[in-house]
Motif scaffolding. Structure first.
Motif, short mmCIF file in Angstrom:
data_model
loop_
_atom_site.label_atom_id
_atom_site.label_comp_id
_atom_site.label_asym_id
_atom_site.label_seq_id
_atom_site.Cartn_x
_atom_site.Cartn_y
_atom_site.Cartn_z
N LEU A 140 0.82 -1.20 0.00
CA LEU A 140 0.00 0.00 0.00
C LEU A 140 0.86 1.26 0.00
CD1 LEU A 140 -3.06 0.21 -0.12
CD2 LEU A 140 -3.08 0.68 2.33
N ALA A 141 2.07 1.16 0.56
CA ALA A 141 2.99 2.31 0.58
C ALA A 141 3.77 2.45 -0.73
CB ALA A 141 3.96 2.18 1.75
N LEU A 142 3.85 1.39 -1.52
CA LEU A 142 4.68 1.40 -2.73
C LEU A 142 4.25 2.44 -3.76
CD1 LEU A 142 6.94 0.34 -4.46
CD2 LEU A 142 5.51 -1.63 -5.08
N PRO A 143 2.97 2.59 -4.09
CA PRO A 143 2.60 3.63 -5.07
C PRO A 143 3.03 5.03 -4.63
CG PRO A 143 0.79 2.08 -4.78
CD PRO A 143 1.80 1.76 -3.72
N GLN A 144 2.91 5.34 -3.34
CA GLN A 144 3.36 6.64 -2.85
C GLN A 144 4.87 6.78 -3.04
OE1 GLN A 144 1.65 9.22 -1.50
NE2 GLN A 144 3.40 10.43 -0.80
N HIS A 145 5.62 5.73 -2.73
CA HIS A 145 7.07 5.74 -2.90
C HIS A 145 7.44 5.98 -4.37
CE1 HIS A 145 11.28 4.47 -2.50
NE2 HIS A 145 11.07 3.67 -3.56
N LEU A 146 6.78 5.28 -5.28
CA LEU A 146 7.07 5.42 -6.70
C LEU A 146 6.68 6.80 -7.22
CD1 LEU A 146 5.87 1.89 -7.90
CD2 LEU A 146 8.24 2.72 -7.85
N ALA A 147 5.57 7.32 -6.74
CA ALA A 147 5.13 8.65 -7.17
C ALA A 147 6.16 9.70 -6.78
CB ALA A 147 3.77 8.97 -6.55
N GLU A 148 6.74 9.56 -5.60
CA GLU A 148 7.76 10.52 -5.15
C GLU A 148 9.05 10.36 -5.95
OE1 GLU A 148 8.08 9.69 -1.02
OE2 GLU A 148 6.19 10.68 -0.49
N CYS A 149 9.47 9.12 -6.18
CA CYS A 149 10.73 8.88 -6.91
C CYS A 149 10.63 9.29 -8.38
CB CYS A 149 11.11 7.40 -6.82
SG CYS A 149 11.59 6.84 -5.17
N LEU A 150 9.48 9.03 -8.98
CA LEU A 150 9.31 9.28 -10.42
C LEU A 150 8.61 10.60 -10.71
CD1 LEU A 150 8.13 5.66 -11.32
CD2 LEU A 150 10.41 6.63 -11.70
N ASP A 151 8.26 11.34 -9.65
CA ASP A 151 7.58 12.62 -9.78
C ASP A 151 6.34 12.51 -10.67
OD1 ASP A 151 7.07 15.31 -9.37
OD2 ASP A 151 8.30 15.95 -11.07
N CYS A 152 5.44 11.62 -10.27
CA CYS A 152 4.21 11.42 -11.03
C CYS A 152 3.03 11.34 -10.07
CB CYS A 152 4.30 10.16 -11.88
SG CYS A 152 4.43 8.63 -10.93
N GLN A 153 1.87 11.33 -10.64
CA GLN A 153 0.63 11.21 -9.87
C GLN A 153 0.05 9.82 -10.07
OE1 GLN A 153 -0.80 13.17 -7.67
NE2 GLN A 153 -2.64 11.94 -7.40
N VAL A 154 -0.51 9.25 -9.01
CA VAL A 154 -1.09 7.91 -9.06
C VAL A 154 -2.53 7.98 -8.58
CG1 VAL A 154 -0.93 5.54 -8.20
CG2 VAL A 154 1.16 6.86 -8.58
N VAL A 155 -3.41 7.25 -9.25
CA VAL A 155 -4.77 7.08 -8.74
C VAL A 155 -5.01 5.58 -8.54
CG1 VAL A 155 -5.71 7.19 -11.11
CG2 VAL A 155 -7.24 7.45 -9.15
N THR A 156 -5.31 5.22 -7.31
CA THR A 156 -5.63 3.84 -6.97
C THR A 156 -7.14 3.71 -6.88
OG1 THR A 156 -3.57 3.55 -5.73
CG2 THR A 156 -5.33 1.99 -5.29
N VAL A 157 -7.69 2.84 -7.71
CA VAL A 157 -9.15 2.72 -7.81
C VAL A 157 -9.58 1.42 -7.14
CG1 VAL A 157 -11.12 2.73 -9.37
CG2 VAL A 157 -8.99 3.90 -10.03
N PHE A 158 -10.45 1.53 -6.16
CA PHE A 158 -11.03 0.36 -5.51
C PHE A 158 -12.49 0.24 -5.96
CE2 PHE A 158 -7.67 1.03 -2.21
CZ PHE A 158 -7.05 -0.20 -2.36
N HIS A 159 -12.75 -0.79 -6.77
CA HIS A 159 -14.12 -1.07 -7.18
C HIS A 159 -14.81 -1.95 -6.13
CE1 HIS A 159 -13.36 0.56 -11.19
NE2 HIS A 159 -12.22 -0.11 -11.19
N ASN A 160 -16.10 -1.73 -5.94
CA ASN A 160 -16.89 -2.54 -5.00
C ASN A 160 -16.25 -2.55 -3.61
OD1 ASN A 160 -18.89 -3.68 -6.99
ND2 ASN A 160 -17.00 -4.46 -7.91
N PHE A 161 -15.94 -1.38 -3.09
CA PHE A 161 -15.22 -1.26 -1.83
C PHE A 161 -15.89 -2.01 -0.67
CE2 PHE A 161 -13.79 0.75 2.07
CZ PHE A 161 -12.42 0.84 1.87
N PRO A 162 -17.22 -1.95 -0.52
CA PRO A 162 -17.84 -2.64 0.62
C PRO A 162 -17.59 -4.13 0.67
CG PRO A 162 -19.38 -1.07 -0.35
CD PRO A 162 -18.21 -1.17 -1.28
N HIS A 163 -17.25 -4.76 -0.47
CA HIS A 163 -17.04 -6.21 -0.49
C HIS A 163 -15.83 -6.62 0.34
CE1 HIS A 163 -17.93 -10.17 -2.13
NE2 HIS A 163 -16.64 -10.35 -2.34
N LEU A 164 -14.96 -5.68 0.66
CA LEU A 164 -13.82 -5.96 1.53
C LEU A 164 -14.27 -6.62 2.83
CD1 LEU A 164 -10.70 -5.42 2.01
CD2 LEU A 164 -11.40 -3.28 3.07
#
Length: 363
Positions: free
Chosen positions: A128-152
């Motif tokens: 879960l921390a990896l996308p944030q790490h990559l966004a900082e290293c690569l200077d990019c924006q990330v969107v993480t999409v959770f479909h059907n969240f309540p099913h968790l």
């Protein structure tokens, strides 16, 4: 080959697209709500493409346990960051993690870890921390999409994983979280997450698309047979069912005559809809069997006798529905399942093919 019946751009969603693009530019988290097939995924993907954001998607409906959730999360990250320099960043990061990058596969690199039951939590924190790490290293924006969240919650019985996810949604700055749901849950509203609601398209919005799409396929609606009006009444502003009906209608016109007729008649639209409903009969029958009897009865009543006031005494008596909390609970549950719209759209059935099939079955 491009499917001519699948829109290459959003249909009349310019306002919602600009809303999501603005939220992505602000690194904001948000919720997109609407019934299945209304265009929620297409909206987010279009905004991510326009803003050049990395988009990774996890469908929680497909996750039946923690292990599957981790697998989908890891695969989503690797799909979003697949360039050699990006994989090198992930390899460097993995040196301090209980996982590694497998480069032996012929198709693509993959994150792997030992199969140790009960040891999933450190993997979860790291992934879960990896996308944030990559966004900082690569200077990019990330969107993480959770479909059907309540099913968790189907496997996260104690709410531990959901609580941590909510925490990360609030904390991470270079990752926007997009939660896709049918209706916004109270905690989403309490967290003040912006909510973008996708509602059915109007006939006026849908009409230019279907006319131009059929024209591309060499077909026109016969103006004297009300074929276009019938198509729009069947589609009910639902994009996925409109695409399905358009594609099948084209196939139907090709099958019945040679050379293919260039004008679509109303009876062809109707017979095409009948064929689609027959194809879906087994699925819809299974759906009804899975619903609690109270909900199934309400759904059938709304199909046979549409009303914007199902709580009215006369309607309850006519269809022998339960009174009070039982009826309201059934309506709320059907709305949460994406089977009906709420009061803002008169409690009408949300899936046009299901609505048509129910009416044919009950009459």
């Amino acid at each position: 080959m491009i499917n001519p019946f699948v829109p290459q751009a959003l249909i009349c969603r310019e306002i919602e697209l600009e809303q999501v693009c603005t939220l992505l530019r602000q690194d904001s988290d948000f919720v997109v709500v609407g019934v299945p097939g209304i265009g929620r995924r297409t909206l987010i993907r279009s905004a991510a493409r326009q803003e050049k954001s990395r988009c990774l998607e996890i469908d929680l409906l497909r996750c039946r346990n923690a292990g599957q959730f981790l697998r989908f999360l890891a695969d989503g990250i690797m799909a979003a960051f697949s360039e050699p320099e990006e994989i090198a960043q992930i390899q460097q990061w993995s040196l301090n993690q209980p996982l590694s990058v497998d480069l032996t596969l012929e198709t693509e690199a993959r994150l792997v870890w030992p199969k140790t039951s009960g040891k999933e939590w450190p993997l979860f924190e790291g992934l879960l921390a990896l996308p944030q790490h990559l966004a900082e290293c690569l200077d990019c924006q990330v969107v993480t999409v959770f479909h059907n969240f309540p099913h968790l919650r189907s496997w996260d019985r104690q709410g531990k994983w959901e609580s941590y996810l909510r925490q990360e949604i609030q904390r991470q700055s270079r990752v926007s979280y997009a939660l896709v749901a049918t209706v916004a849950e109270p905690w989403m509203l309490a967290s003040r997450l912006p909510v973008i609601a996708l509602t059915p398209l109007s006939d006026r919005d849908l009409q230019p698309w279907i006319i131009s799409t059929m024209a591309t396929a060499g077909l026109k609606f016969d103006p004297e047979s009300e074929a276009l009006e019938l198509f729009l009444s069947y589609a009910q502003g639902h994009m996925k069912d409109a695409i399905t009906l358009a594609q099948r209608l084209w196939q139907h016109c090709h099958a019945i005559a040679s050379p293919t007729p260039d004008r679509i008649q109303a009876h062809q639209v109707h017979s095409t809809m009948l064929g689609l409903a027959q194809d879906m009969a087994v699925t819809f029958e299974a759906l009804l069997l899975l619903l609690p009897p109270t909900q199934a009865r309400v759904l059938e009543s709304l199909a046979l006798d549409p009303t914007d006031s199902p709580q009215a005494n006369a309607y309850i008596k006519k269809h022998q529905l339960s009174r009070g909390g039982g009826l309201q609970g059934a309506l709320t549950s059907l709305e949460q399942k994406g089977l009906i719209y709420g009061p803002q759209f008169g409690y009408r059935i949300a899936l046009p093919l299901l609505d048509f099939w129910l009416r044919q079955r009950l009459r």
